[in-house]
Design a protein around this motif. Structure first.
Motif, PDB file in Angstrom:
ATOM      1  N   THR A  90      29.594 -26.732 -16.544  1.00  0.00           N
ATOM      2  CA  THR A  90      31.058 -26.608 -15.899  1.00  0.00           C
ATOM      3  C   THR A  90      31.066 -27.381 -14.433  1.00  0.00           C
ATOM      4  O   THR A  90      30.039 -27.057 -13.888  1.00  0.00           O
ATOM      5  N   GLU A  91      32.080 -28.163 -14.290  1.00  0.00           N
ATOM      6  CA  GLU A  91      31.996 -28.942 -12.883  1.00  0.00           C
ATOM      7  C   GLU A  91      32.097 -27.665 -11.809  1.00  0.00           C
ATOM      8  O   GLU A  91      31.545 -27.714 -10.603  1.00  0.00           O
ATOM      9  N   THR A 144      31.165 -34.097 -21.688  1.00  0.00           N
ATOM     10  CA  THR A 144      29.744 -34.402 -21.412  1.00  0.00           C
ATOM     11  C   THR A 144      29.831 -35.714 -20.347  1.00  0.00           C
ATOM     12  O   THR A 144      29.233 -35.503 -19.284  1.00  0.00           O
ATOM     13  N   ILE A 145      30.471 -36.754 -20.688  1.00  0.00           N
ATOM     14  CA  ILE A 145      30.487 -37.799 -19.547  1.00  0.00           C
ATOM     15  C   ILE A 145      31.225 -37.506 -18.116  1.00  0.00           C
ATOM     16  O   ILE A 145      30.739 -37.811 -17.310  1.00  0.00           O
ATOM     17  N   ALA A 202      30.686 -36.275 -12.614  1.00  0.00           N
ATOM     18  CA  ALA A 202      30.782 -35.229 -11.375  1.00  0.00           C
ATOM     19  C   ALA A 202      29.695 -34.863 -10.564  1.00  0.00           C
ATOM     20  O   ALA A 202      29.533 -34.874  -9.593  1.00  0.00           O
ATOM     21  N   VAL A 203      28.621 -34.424 -11.511  1.00  0.00           N
ATOM     22  CA  VAL A 203      27.327 -34.090 -11.023  1.00  0.00           C
ATOM     23  C   VAL A 203      26.465 -35.192 -10.102  1.00  0.00           C
ATOM     24  O   VAL A 203      26.057 -34.965  -8.923  1.00  0.00           O
ATOM     25  N   LEU A 253      27.866 -44.577 -16.928  1.00  0.00           N
ATOM     26  CA  LEU A 253      27.561 -44.597 -15.473  1.00  0.00           C
ATOM     27  C   LEU A 253      26.520 -45.784 -14.912  1.00  0.00           C
ATOM     28  O   LEU A 253      26.496 -45.523 -13.750  1.00  0.00           O
ATOM     29  N   GLY A 254      26.674 -46.628 -15.878  1.00  0.00           N
ATOM     30  CA  GLY A 254      25.767 -47.835 -15.483  1.00  0.00           C
ATOM     31  C   GLY A 254      24.588 -47.791 -15.210  1.00  0.00           C
ATOM     32  O   GLY A 254      23.780 -48.369 -14.235  1.00  0.00           O
TER      33      GLY A 254
END
Length: 277
Positions: free
Chosen positions: A113-114, A176-177, A182-183, A229-230
């Motif tokens: 979780t964020e 998940t993305i 966020a992380v 996320l590149g």
């Protein structure tokens, strides 16, 4: 009391060293030249066992995984700073502060979780800010391995690839993305990759010649996150595979395997575990 006060039983140490040598050989046999990290899962095993592998395995075993925050904190106080600790248990918000203060915490492999990520980032930042500025290069440890200065905590996002309600982890796809993004934006954490535990039945049936649906799913999620996320896929680790299925996990592309009972033997009940014997 410190590791210098710990007694190591010669017969137990010899057995542990033999077992880790066998596991390392089996990893190398299927890794096809890749460097696969072996995390020795030492939960509910005494610090004496860990010290034996640090001091007597060749090369020293330095990556150890623990499931319980209090047990990890106690062992980290007793054992050499050269050890790289992995928290692999279910993360609760109340664990974040104590874990963030462990200087040689290499990774937390169960972020789902964020909120937990934000708490871990906050407390790691506070801990790093409280440290005095380094006055000299890190000194070697008793194993002649340099002790790294505390820094960012590596993070594996846990993905519930099997869809079991009993399992923690993000659902594949958008959740998940979103959590990975966020992380990756948090200053005191480093997005190292993705982790799964998967279904036990699939794990037991896995061999180097058979495919495991959970491993395939995690690899697909890694590729999806990397594209979003590149990043290149190889920029993100896959942490999958345990005692039952680590060879099959490596064939499927795992960067890290977590092996416990195969190294240390069966575990007794938590109520009977001792930090040191």
């Amino acid at each position: 009391m410190t590791d210098t006060d710990m007694k190591i039983d010669p017969q137990r140490a010899a057995a542990l060293v033999s077992q880790i040598k066998t596991v390392r050989e089996r990893i190398a046999a299927v890794a096809n030249g890749r460097d696969v990290r072996l995390v020795a899962v030492s939960k509910l095993k005494p610090a004496n066992d860990i010290l034996a592998l640090v001091q007597q395995a060749s090369p020293p075993q330095l990556h150890f995984g623990e499931n319980y925050a209090q047990e990890l904190s106690q062992k980290a106080e007793l054992l050499p700073r050269s050890i790289q600790w992995h928290f692999i248990g279910g993360l609760q918000s109340g664990h974040c502060k104590s874990l963030a203060k462990i200087p040689n915490l290499f990774s937390v492999s169960s972020i789902d979780t964020e909120k937990k990520a934000q708490l871990l980032d906050k407390y790691r930042g506070e801990y790093l800010s409280s440290l005095p500025p380094p006055s000299s290069p890190p000194s070697p440890s008793p194993t002649n391995t340099p002790v790294p200065a505390p820094g960012k905590i590596n993070i594996h996002i846990q993905v519930n690839t099997s869809g079991e309600t009993s399992k923690s982890g993000c659902a594949p796809g958008a959740p998940t993305i979103s959590l990975c993004r966020a992380v990756a934006a948090l200053p005191n954490l480093h997005l190292l990759g993705l982790m799964t535990i998967g279904a036990i039945a699939r794990s037991v049936a896995t061999t180097p010649e058979t495919e495991n649906e959970d491993f395939l799913c995690l690899r697909e999620q890694r590729d999806l996150v990397a594209a979003e996320l590149g990043l290149a896929p190889e920029d993100l680790e896959l942490s999958m595979g345990m005692s039952e299925d680590y060879e099959g996990a490596i064939v499927a592309g795992s960067s890290e395997v977590r092996v416990g009972s195969t190294l240390f033997g069966a575990r007794g009940p938590k109520s009977e575990a001792k930090i040191m014997v």
